[in-house]
Scaffold this active site. Structure first.
Site, PDB file in Angstrom:
ATOM      1  N   ASP A  73       0.857  -1.187   0.000  1.00 54.19           N
ATOM      2  CA  ASP A  73       0.000   0.000   0.000  1.00 54.19           C
ATOM      3  C   ASP A  73       0.893   1.238   0.000  1.00 54.19           C
ATOM      4  O   ASP A  73       1.643   1.467   0.952  1.00 54.19           O
ATOM      5  CB  ASP A  73      -0.894  -0.020   1.238  1.00 54.19           C
ATOM      6  CG  ASP A  73      -1.995   1.019   1.195  1.00 54.19           C
ATOM      7  OD1 ASP A  73      -2.098   1.729   0.186  1.00 54.19           O
ATOM      8  OD2 ASP A  73      -2.755   1.118   2.179  1.00 54.19           O
ATOM      9  N   ASP A  81      -3.038   2.547  -5.926  1.00 45.70           N
ATOM     10  CA  ASP A  81      -1.955   2.603  -4.946  1.00 45.70           C
ATOM     11  C   ASP A  81      -1.847   1.392  -4.030  1.00 45.70           C
ATOM     12  O   ASP A  81      -1.116   1.425  -3.041  1.00 45.70           O
ATOM     13  CB  ASP A  81      -2.099   3.864  -4.081  1.00 45.70           C
ATOM     14  CG  ASP A  81      -3.419   3.923  -3.336  1.00 45.70           C
ATOM     15  OD1 ASP A  81      -4.318   3.133  -3.665  1.00 45.70           O
ATOM     16  OD2 ASP A  81      -3.549   4.767  -2.431  1.00 45.70           O
ATOM     17  N   GLU A  82      -2.539   0.298  -4.337  1.00 43.80           N
ATOM     18  CA  GLU A  82      -2.393  -0.885  -3.491  1.00 43.80           C
ATOM     19  C   GLU A  82      -2.641  -2.151  -4.293  1.00 43.80           C
ATOM     20  O   GLU A  82      -3.375  -2.153  -5.286  1.00 43.80           O
ATOM     21  CB  GLU A  82      -3.326  -0.827  -2.282  1.00 43.80           C
ATOM     22  CG  GLU A  82      -4.790  -0.768  -2.623  1.00 43.80           C
ATOM     23  CD  GLU A  82      -5.686  -0.802  -1.384  1.00 43.80           C
ATOM     24  OE1 GLU A  82      -5.378  -1.557  -0.440  1.00 43.80           O
ATOM     25  OE2 GLU A  82      -6.695  -0.069  -1.375  1.00 43.80           O
TER      26      GLU A  82
END
Length: 381
Positions: free
Chosen positions: A29, A124-125
């Site tokens: 993350d 983003d993860e």
């Protein structure tokens, strides 16, 4: 430094059950992703409270906040006007989703250098199954550490990572020591870890649901194990059975790598339910425009716009609209998403999740010319 909930070794990460080595799952993350990208690219922003999002005077909403801003209580999804009241020195930056998507692609390429089993959840993860990996590392913690170092070296950004035998535990672990954290939950210590978790540590359990569970005497995640079925159903609806399995640390979902995309979109679950219509409209508009920017970057058109909405009581609905000709116009996709929002109870019933996606994708050259616009088509719950 990694936080361990067990020592690696025979009873650590590589512990076996019935002779089978357990999976080693990573959840990676990126830390305060949009805001961190802006701080990286503009040295004047480093060390300052930064919020990415719309202007306060136009009822903008915070899309992301730097860790400096979070110390003032600034969080994603709150109105920007409120964020400025909380932090008068807040620096507001308009989002640049093309830039964020480019950095995201760079990060995911680094992940796929390690294993083809990469499942992106958002820009983003992602989950990674590193049971087998290109580096031949037997311990997931070493894979996570090396991957974090590569991300930092290649992008100038930090990521937090969780290592565990399944996706549920890995996701919780990645948020345990943010930013730039690394937490390992080994099989031998899963029960010890679960005993520490409040019920709202579980992804998807927001403040309203957590309050209902606590009022029913369910304060810790492990309390779910003994809770009456009817109590759980009143609090979380059809999710009750899944919640009980997670309370035992059971999650058998495999990491599914990207397949050919049949849709493009984004969604977000909010830490605090959204109750006012204007912030909800701002969020839908933002997601629609972000989705349109991905269409443009991938040189695609879309016929169908889909709005996903989950209320505080966990009832989830979708609304869709199909039109010809296909488009990637940000203004049109945003207008259609907001038109779909008008067909929901948003603003009257608290909302915990929003999502906007587009379907019916095709390349511009594949589009069938048409001089008319087909009637609107809607789908319900």
């Amino acid at each position: 430094m990694a936080t361990f909930y067990s020592e690696p070794g025979p009873r650590g990460e590589n512990a076996a059950v019935n002779g089978s080595v357990l999976r080693r799952i990573l959840h990676v993350d990126m830390d305060a992703f949009y805001a961190s990208v802006e701080q990286r690219d503009d040295p004047a922003l480093r060390g300052r409270p930064v919020a990415v999002g719309g202007r306060p005077e136009s009822r903008g909403v915070v899309a992301a906040a730097s860790y400096e801003a979070r110390t003032f209580g600034v969080r994603s999804a709150i109105p920007m006007a409120r964020a400025v009241r909380l932090c008068p020195e807040l620096v507001i930056v308009r989002p640049d989703f093309r830039k964020y998507a480019a950095v995201s692609a760079q990060v995911f390429a680094l992940c796929r250098d390690v294993t083809p089993l990469v499942e992106p959840l958002s820009l983003d993860e992602a989950y990674l199954d590193v049971t087998e990996n290109a580096w031949g590392e037997p311990l997931g913690v070493n894979v996570a550490r090396r991957l974090k170092e590569r991300i930092r070296a290649e992008t100038g950004l930090t990521a937090s990572a969780g290592v565990a035998p399944n996706k549920f535990l890995a996701k919780i672990a990645s948020g345990w020591r943010k930013p730039n954290g690394l937490t390992v939950i080994a099989p031998a210590r899963i029960e010890h870890f679960l005993q520490q978790l409040p019920v709202d540590a579980l992804w998807g359990v927001g403040p309203v649901t957590a309050r209902k569970l606590r009022e029913a005497g369910i304060a810790r995640l492990v309390d779910v194990r003994e809770a009456p079925e009817e109590t759980l159903r009143r609090a979380v609806g059809s999710w009750a059975a899944s919640l009980r399995r997670l309370a035992f640390g059971v999650d058998e979902r495999a990491v599914n790598p990207n397949q050919e995309r049949k849709s493009i979109g984004c969604e977000e679950t909010y830490a605090k339910d959204l109750t006012e219509l204007e912030p909800i409209r701002s969020e839908v508009d933002r997601m629609a425009r972000r989705t349109a920017s991905i269409l443009e970057r991938k040189d695609l058109l879309a016929r169908t716009v889909v709005l996903k909405l989950r209320y505080a009581n966990f009832r989830t609905i979708t609304r869709s609209q199909t039109r010809e000709p296909p488009t990637r116009s940000a203004d049109e996709i945003a207008a259609r998403a907001l038109e779909l929002l008008d067909k929901t109870d948003a603003g009257r019933t608290p909302v915990r999740l929003l999502g906007v996606s587009v379907h019916g994708l095709e390349k511009p050259g594949d589009a069938t010319p048409t001089s008319t616009t087909k009637p609107l088509s809607f789908s319900g719950d």
